[in-house]
Motif scaffolding. Structure first.
Motif, mmCIF file in Angstrom:
data_model
loop_
_atom_site.group_PDB
_atom_site.id
_atom_site.type_symbol
_atom_site.label_atom_id
_atom_site.label_comp_id
_atom_site.label_asym_id
_atom_site.label_seq_id
_atom_site.Cartn_x
_atom_site.Cartn_y
_atom_site.Cartn_z
ATOM 1 N N HIS A 189 0.817 -1.204 0.000
ATOM 2 C CA HIS A 189 0.000 0.000 0.000
ATOM 3 C C HIS A 189 0.858 1.266 0.000
ATOM 4 O O HIS A 189 0.573 2.237 -0.723
ATOM 5 N N ARG A 190 1.950 1.263 0.822
ATOM 6 C CA ARG A 190 2.847 2.424 0.850
ATOM 7 C C ARG A 190 3.546 2.625 -0.493
ATOM 8 O O ARG A 190 3.735 3.756 -0.959
ATOM 9 N N LEU A 191 3.969 1.497 -1.116
ATOM 10 C CA LEU A 191 4.593 1.617 -2.434
ATOM 11 C C LEU A 191 3.630 2.233 -3.446
ATOM 12 O O LEU A 191 4.018 3.083 -4.278
ATOM 13 N N ALA A 192 2.405 1.806 -3.383
ATOM 14 C CA ALA A 192 1.417 2.344 -4.320
ATOM 15 C C ALA A 192 1.197 3.833 -4.087
ATOM 16 O O ALA A 192 1.068 4.634 -5.022
ATOM 17 N N GLN A 193 1.153 4.239 -2.782
ATOM 18 C CA GLN A 193 0.993 5.647 -2.485
ATOM 19 C C GLN A 193 2.187 6.456 -2.979
ATOM 20 O O GLN A 193 2.028 7.573 -3.516
ATOM 21 N N ALA A 194 3.407 5.893 -2.797
ATOM 22 C CA ALA A 194 4.610 6.605 -3.261
ATOM 23 C C ALA A 194 4.598 6.762 -4.774
ATOM 24 O O ALA A 194 4.953 7.833 -5.314
#
Length: 448
Positions: free
Chosen positions: A420-425
Motif C-alpha cells: 500500500h505504501r509503495l502504491a501511495q509513493a
C-alpha cells in the motif's frame, strides 16, 4: 580334609536361576487347546501355573457337555424319527454338538476376569441360559432312561383311549340305525349305508312324494275329464247344424275340443304319470331293501366299528415327543418313589448339562480372574494415558497451527501495508511529475 569340601555347589556358577514368575509355557497341546476352548489366556495363566489343572478340567467339562448334547440329539432323532438315514442323524448330531460347544464356550469365556463383588449378578443370567440349554439336552436322555416305563404307559393309555372310542361308537351308532344327534356323539357318527332307520325314512319320504304326485295326477285327470265331457256334450249331433246333406259342428264344439286338447298338452300329464311310476318302483325297491337290511346292517355296522377302531389305534401308535412327555409325566407322578427318582435323575442331568456355568459360580473368583482384573485395569489406565497423550499432542499441534496462522496473518498484513505504501509513493511521484510538467508548460507559455 577341610579343603576337600567345596564351599559352594558345583553348579553355583552355572548361570542365573530361572525367574519364579512367569512360569515356563505349558507344552501340552491337548491341555492348551482345552483351556483355549474356554477362552483362557496362557500368558496370564503362566503367572499362576497352579490353576492350569483347574481350567484344563473346566475345558473338559465344556467338551463333555457338547458331546452329551450330540449324543442326546442322536438319541432323539433315532427314537422319534426312526426313518432318517444314519448319515443324517450323525450330521445333525455333530452340528448340534458344535452349537452347544460354541454357546458354552462363549458363556464360560465371558465369566473370566469378573470382580468378586459382581460374580453372582454376572453369572446368574448366564446360568439361566445354560439351564435352558441343559433342558434341551437332558430331556431326550431322560426319555431314553425311562423308555420301558414310557412304552408301557403309552400302551395302557392307548388301550384305554381305544376302548373309550369303541364304546362311544357303539353308543352313538345303535343297531336300529337311528342317528344320535347329541353333542357328545358329534365326532363318533359312522356312515353305514342301508341302515334300517335310513331306509324307513327314505320309504316315508318316498310315500309322501308318491302321495303328492298321485294327488297332482288325479287333479289333472279330473280336470281333463271335465273338459272332455264339455267337448263331448257340445259336439252332440243334436247341437250340430244341418246344411244340405251334412251335419257341421258349431264353433262352440270346436272351441271345447281345442280347449281339452290344449289342457292335455300344457298339463304335462305324461311327465307326471312317469314320475308317479318311478316313485312307485322306488317304493317297492326300498321296501325290498328294508327287508334285507334288517339282516345285513348288523354285520356292516360291526365292520365299520372295527375299521374305525383300527384307524384310531393306528393314529395312537405314533409315540411322538408330546406323547412320550405325557407318558413320562404319568409314570413320574404315579407314586412318590417314582416321582423322587424322576426328580433326582432330572436334576442330575440338568446339573451335569449346566455345569460349565454352574462350576464358575461354585468355584468363585480365582487368582487368574484377579490377574485378569489387574490386566484389564492396567489396560484401561494405559488406554486412558494414551488418550491423554494423544490429546496433549493434538492440543500442542493445534497451538503450533494457531501460532503459524497468526504469524502468516501478521506477515500478510505487513506485506499488504508495504504494498500500500509503495502504491501511495508511486501515485505521489506521478502527481509530482504531472505538476512539474504543467509548471514547465506554464513557464514556457509566459516566455512566449
Amino acid at each position: 580334609m577341610a579343603t576337600d569340601v567345596p564351599v559352594r555347589p558345583a553348579d553355583a556358577f552355572a548361570g542365573p536361576p530361572m525367574p519364579f514368575r512367569p512360569d515356563r509355557p505349558d507344552r501340552g497341546r491337548v491341555a492348551v487347546r482345552l483351556r483355549r476352548l474356554i477362552g483362557v489366556r496362557e500368558d496370564v495363566l503362566d503367572y499362576v501355573p497352579e490353576e492350569r489343572p483347574r481350567y484344563t478340567r473346566y475345558g473338559v467339562v465344556v467338551l463333555n457337555t457338547a458331546l452329551l448334547a450330540g449324543l442326546s440329539m442322536a438319541v432323539a432323532l433315532a427314537t422319534y424319527r426312526s426313518g432318517l438315514p444314519l448319515t443324517s442323524v450323525i450330521t445333525v448330531a455333530v452340528a448340534w454338538s458344535g452349537v452347544i460347544l460354541a454357546l458354552d464356550s462363549w458363556l464360560v469365556s465371558t465369566t473370566h476376569g469378573i470382580p468378586p463383588g459382581r460374580l453372582l449378578r454376572t453369572v446368574l443370567p448366564r446360568l439361566v441360559i445354560s439351564l435352558l440349554l441343559s433342558i434341551s439336552i437332558a430331556e431326550p436322555l431322560l426319555f431314553q432312561l425311562f423308555d420301558k416305563e414310557i412304552r408301557q404307559q403309552i400302551a395302557v393309555s392307548n388301550d384305554e383311549q381305544v376302548k373309550h372310542y369303541e364304546g362311544m361308537l357303539i353308543r352313538c351308532n345303535p343297531k336300529t340305525g337311528e342317528v344320535d344327534g347329541s353333542a357328545a356323539c358329534h365326532d363318533y357318527q359312522l356312515n353305514v349305508k342301508n341302515s334300517p332307520a335310513q331306509l324307513a325314512k327314505s320309504i316315508a319320504d318316498n310315500a309322501a312324494a308318491t302321495k303328492i304326485m298321485q294327488a297332482r295326477v288325479d287333479g289333472i285327470n279330473k280336470a281333463q275329464s271335465g273338459k272332455n265331457s264339455i267337448a263331448t256334450k257340445e259336439c252332440e249331433p243334436s247341437k250340430q247344424n244341418w246344411v244340405g246333406r251334412h251335419y257341421y259342428t258349431t264353433e262352440i264344439c270346436e272351441n271345447a275340443k281345442a280347449d281339452a286338447k290344449s289342457y292335455h298338452n300344457s298339463s304335462r300329464i305324461g311327465f307326471y304319470e312317469g314320475q308317479l311310476r318311478k316313485l312307485t318302483t322306488t317304493g317297492s325297491t326300498l321296501s325290498a331293501q328294508q327287508d334285507r337290511a334288517s339282516a345285513s346292517y348288523g354285520p356292516a355296522l360291526q365292520r365299520s366299528v372295527a375299521a374305525a377302531e383300527h384307524k384310531r389305534r393306528s393314529e395312537l401308535a405314533d409315540d411322538g415327543l408330546l406323547t412320550r412327555a405325557h407318558a413320562l409325566e404319568a409314570v413320574a407322578w404315579n407314586d412318590w418313589f417314582a416321582a423322587l427318582i424322576f426328580v433326582v435323575v432330572h436334576l442330575l442331568l440338568l446339573g451335569i448339562d449346566s455345569m460349565p456355568v454352574l462350576g464358575k459360580l461354585m468355584s468363585g473368583s480365582t487368582t487368574y480372574d484377579r490377574l485378569l482384573v489387574s490386566r484389564f485395569e492396567t489396560s484401561r489406565r494405559i488406554h486412558a494415558d494414551e488418550i491423554e497423550v494423544q490429546y496433549a499432542c493434538a492440543e500442542m499441534e493445534h497451538e503450533v497451527q494457531r501460532h503459524r496462522v497468526q504469524l502468516e496473518t501478521t506477515e500478510r498484513m505487513h506485506r499488504l501495508e508495504h504494498e500500500h505504501r509503495l502504491a501511495q509513493a508511486e501515485r505521489s511521484l506521478k502527481l509530482r511529475a504531472e505538476l512539474d510538467r504543467r509548471a514547465a508548460n506554464l513557464l514556457r507559455g509566459d516566455r512566449g
